[in-house]
Structure formats: structure tokens, C-alpha cells
Design an enzyme around this catalytic site. Structure first.
Site, short mmCIF file in Angstrom:
data_model
loop_
_atom_site.label_atom_id
_atom_site.label_comp_id
_atom_site.label_asym_id
_atom_site.label_seq_id
_atom_site.Cartn_x
_atom_site.Cartn_y
_atom_site.Cartn_z
N ARG A 1 -56.17 -22.86 58.34
CA ARG A 1 -57.15 -23.50 59.21
C ARG A 1 -56.90 -25.00 59.27
O ARG A 1 -56.76 -25.65 58.24
CB ARG A 1 -58.56 -23.21 58.69
CG ARG A 1 -59.65 -23.66 59.66
CD ARG A 1 -60.79 -22.68 59.71
NE ARG A 1 -61.53 -22.67 58.47
CZ ARG A 1 -62.81 -23.07 58.35
NH1 ARG A 1 -63.47 -23.50 59.39
NH2 ARG A 1 -63.41 -22.99 57.19
N ASP B 1 -39.03 -15.14 58.28
CA ASP B 1 -39.98 -16.07 58.89
C ASP B 1 -39.64 -16.18 60.36
O ASP B 1 -38.54 -15.81 60.79
CB ASP B 1 -39.90 -17.46 58.22
CG ASP B 1 -41.15 -18.29 58.40
OD1 ASP B 1 -41.97 -18.36 57.47
OD2 ASP B 1 -41.32 -18.85 59.52
N ARG C 1 -58.48 -16.69 38.38
CA ARG C 1 -59.19 -17.99 38.35
C ARG C 1 -60.38 -17.92 37.40
O ARG C 1 -60.58 -18.83 36.58
CB ARG C 1 -59.67 -18.34 39.77
CG ARG C 1 -58.54 -18.81 40.65
CD ARG C 1 -59.01 -19.20 42.04
NE ARG C 1 -57.90 -19.79 42.78
CZ ARG C 1 -57.72 -19.64 44.09
NH1 ARG C 1 -58.56 -18.92 44.80
NH2 ARG C 1 -56.69 -20.20 44.68
N HIS D 1 -62.74 -11.45 49.93
CA HIS D 1 -62.03 -12.61 49.40
C HIS D 1 -62.57 -13.84 50.13
O HIS D 1 -62.05 -14.25 51.15
CB HIS D 1 -60.54 -12.43 49.67
CG HIS D 1 -59.68 -13.47 49.03
ND1 HIS D 1 -59.79 -13.84 47.72
CD2 HIS D 1 -58.67 -14.21 49.53
CE1 HIS D 1 -58.90 -14.76 47.44
NE2 HIS D 1 -58.21 -15.01 48.53
#
Ligand code: APR
Length: 309
Positions: A81, A32, A150, A174
Site C-alpha cells: 500500500r 518476477d 512475533r 492476518h
């Protein structure tokens, strides 16, 4: 043990590390940009090993030299976002991050298979392929496995049956224009079109398309990570163990489905070298139209990138 690098030690990245370690698919390097974060999470996961009985080694680092020799690299780095941010703003920021990440993969793990998870997925996967210059068969994205997971979960809830018997198929980009395919979605081989009325199927399809947003609305401060990490772990396992499973993935199309120079969700065969085959389904006119719409959306995202340099 095989070596799997995960770039981005956030919710999706760290949970993927956990799943890979618990299944002993390989050793994990967690990286990271934030100092201490991958080291702390990796150490915590390593200390869980004796309790859960796994021998995978997990190390955290901020140094790309540690990803050397990776068999698979999973990219989850990026930002989500935030309120007030447009999709275009997000696209620009994540493109910058993904370009930097890809340059490091090219330099330090030139032989790896790369799986992108960062959104907007189809466009980010395109950026990874163009920046690394890797063959397209070893650069692909995680989308359809999550979306079909899902869809399968909602079908199982509706029918009151085991998720194990469900095979769901979702194509396309997607996002809002994904294309769940009820005709190719089966319960122990029986298409759901024979098990449920059309209105029920439409409701489950809509819930699948909005699956990511449903979780964001509930969590309020983050997005899904349990199912996304499970989906990418399945893909990593197919590559590392060379299982040749057929799964929907965000793949580079070069004429397949009548599309060129674009990444889009389609069924693929996954093995050690990445995508070894793209499976072309015979689609109805309506399904084709939905896939075209999806491709148009992805293409306009790619051209907006090219336009802004
Ligand atoms: N290099 C490495 N890591 C980075 C960089 C970079 N240049 N920029 C950001 N990161 C790291 C952040 O420090 C953070 O730890 O990426 C991580 C992202 O983690 P989260 O914010 O928790 O996001 P997460 O929920 O894991 O989602 C990651 O996956 O499903 C998609 O839409 C989702 O694009 C998002 C991605």
C-alpha cells in the site's frame, strides 16, 4: 532435490529463496515480472553457495514455463500500500496480480502445493484457490506462523527466557482482527496466563496485532521481510519433508469452527499433500466472538471482490 518456486523476487521472495537455499530444503526457481531482477538475485544467491556450503540450485526467470514440476509454489508477488491508496485500491490491484499468477500456476505447475504470502492474505488465498481450482488442502496462506512468531518473541523478551521454549498460538485473519490465544500459548508447557498478569498479556497481544505496522513505521519505505520469510520457510519445510507439524495457517474452512467457504487462520497439520487436518480448538465464548469478528472482516473483503467482479 525438491523444486520450490517463489513468485515475486522482492524483499520477502528473495529472502525466502535465501533461507530455503541455506537450509538446502530444495532447488529454488525465483520469478518476477521485472526483467533481470530474479536472474540477478538468483545468481547472487548461487554464488553464495560455495561460501556457505549449500548445494541448492537457484535460478531466476521471467518465464512461467520454468516452474514446471514444482513441488511447492510460494506467492509473494504484489504491491504494498502506497500513501494515498485505500485498502480497496490495494485489494483490486493485488487481486489482478494474484489472478494472473494463479492462472500460470494452474497451467504450468498443476500438481504443486501453493502457499500465499501476498496481502490482504486471507482474501488473496481465497482468490488463488478459486482461480487455480486446486483442492483446498493444497492452497493455504502464511499468517499465523508469523503472528505467533512475533507473539513468542515479545513473550521471550518480557520473561527473559529462551524463544525455544515458547509455543504461541494466533488464530483468525492476518490483520487488525487476528486472535492471539494466551490460553494456548505456553512456555515449556505452562500457559502464559499462569506466568504473567493479564495487563502484561494484553500489552503483548496488542503489540502482536500491530506487529506489521510497528515495522512499517520504523522502516518507512517498506514492510517486514525477515520474519515473514522465516515463517514461510518453516511451512515449505513442513511440506517438503512431510513433517506433519501442527502450525497455524490460513486455511479453507468448510464447516470447521462453524464457518463455510472462507479462508481463516486456524491450527493445521502440514505435510506433503498440504493440509492433512484442521485442528478444532475448544474456544471460550469471548475467543469465539473474536474469531467471528475476524471472519466477518475477511468475508466483507471477499464480497467486495465479488461485487466489483
Ligand atoms: N508477477 C510476478 N511478480 C510481480 C507481479 C506479477 N504480476 N507484480 C508484482 N510483482 C513483483 C514485484 O516486481 C516485486 O519484485 O512482486 C515483488 C514484490 O516485492 P516487494 O515490493 O519487495 O514486496 P515484499 O516486501 O516482498 O512483500 C510482498 O508479501 O508480506 C507480503 O504485504 C506483503 O503483499 C506483500 C508481499
Amino acid at each position: 532435490m525438491p523444486k520450490i518456486t517463489i513468485i515475486g523476487a522482492g524483499a520477502v521472495g528473495a529472502t525466502t529463496a535465501q533461507r530455503i537455499a541455506e537450509k538446502e530444503i530444495g532447488d529454488v526457481v525465483l520469478t518476477d515480472i521485472v526483467e533481470g531482477l530474479p536472474q540477478g538475485k538468483a545468481l547472487d544467491l548461487l554464488e553464495a553457495g560455495p561460501l556457505f556450503g549449500y548445494d541448492s540450485n537457484i535460478m531466476g526467470t521471467n518465464d512461467y514455463r520454468d516452474i514446471k514440476g514444482s513441488d511447492v509454489v510460494v506467492i509473494t508477488a504484489g504491491i504494498a500500500r502506497k500513501p494515498g491508496m485505500t485498502r480497496e485500491d490495494l485489494l483490486k490491484i493485488n487481486t489482478k496480480i494474484i489472478t494472473d499468477v494463479s492462472q500460470n500456476i494452474k497451467l504450468h505447475a498443476p500438481d504443486s502445493v501453493v502457499i500465499t504470502v501476498t496481502n490482504p492474505l486471507d482474501i488473496m488465498t481465497y482468490v488463488v484457490m478459486k482461480t487455480t481450482g486446486f483442492e483446498s488442502n493444497r492452497v493455504f496462506g502464511m499468517s499465523g506462523v508469523l503472528d505467533s512468531g512475533r507473539f513468542a518473541a515479545f513473550i521471550a523478551l518480557e520473561l527473559g527466557c529462551s524463544v525455544r521454549d515458547i509455543n504461541a498460538m494466533v488464530l483468525g485473519g492476518h490483520g487488525d482482527t487476528m486472535v492471539p490465544l494466551p490460553r494456548f500459548t505456553t512456555v515449556s508447557g505452562v500457559p502464559i496466563t499462569e506466568l504473567m498478569p493479564e495487563s502484561t498479556i494484553n500489552r503483548l497481544v496488542d503489540r502482536t496485532i500491530n506487529g506489521g505496522a510497528e515495522i512499517v513505521n520504523l522502516l518507512k519505505t517498506g514492510s517486514a521481510f525477515y520474519a515473514p520469510s522465516a515463517a514461510v520457510t518453516n511451512m515449505v519445510e513442513a511440506v517438503i519433508k512431510d513433517t506433519k507439524r501442527i502450525l497455524p495457517a490460513c486455511a479453507y474452512l468448510n464447516g470447521e469452527y462453524g464457518k463455510k467457504d472462507i479462508y481463516l487462520g486456524v491450527p493445521v497439520k502440514l505435510g506433503k499433500k498440504g493440509i492433512t487436518q484442521i485442528i478444532e480448538l475448544e474456544l471460550t465464548g469471548e475467543e469465539k466472538k473474536a474469531l467471528d469478528r475476524s471472519a466477518d472482516t475477511v468475508r466483507s473483503g471477499i464480497s467486495s471482490l465479488n461485487a466489483s467482479g
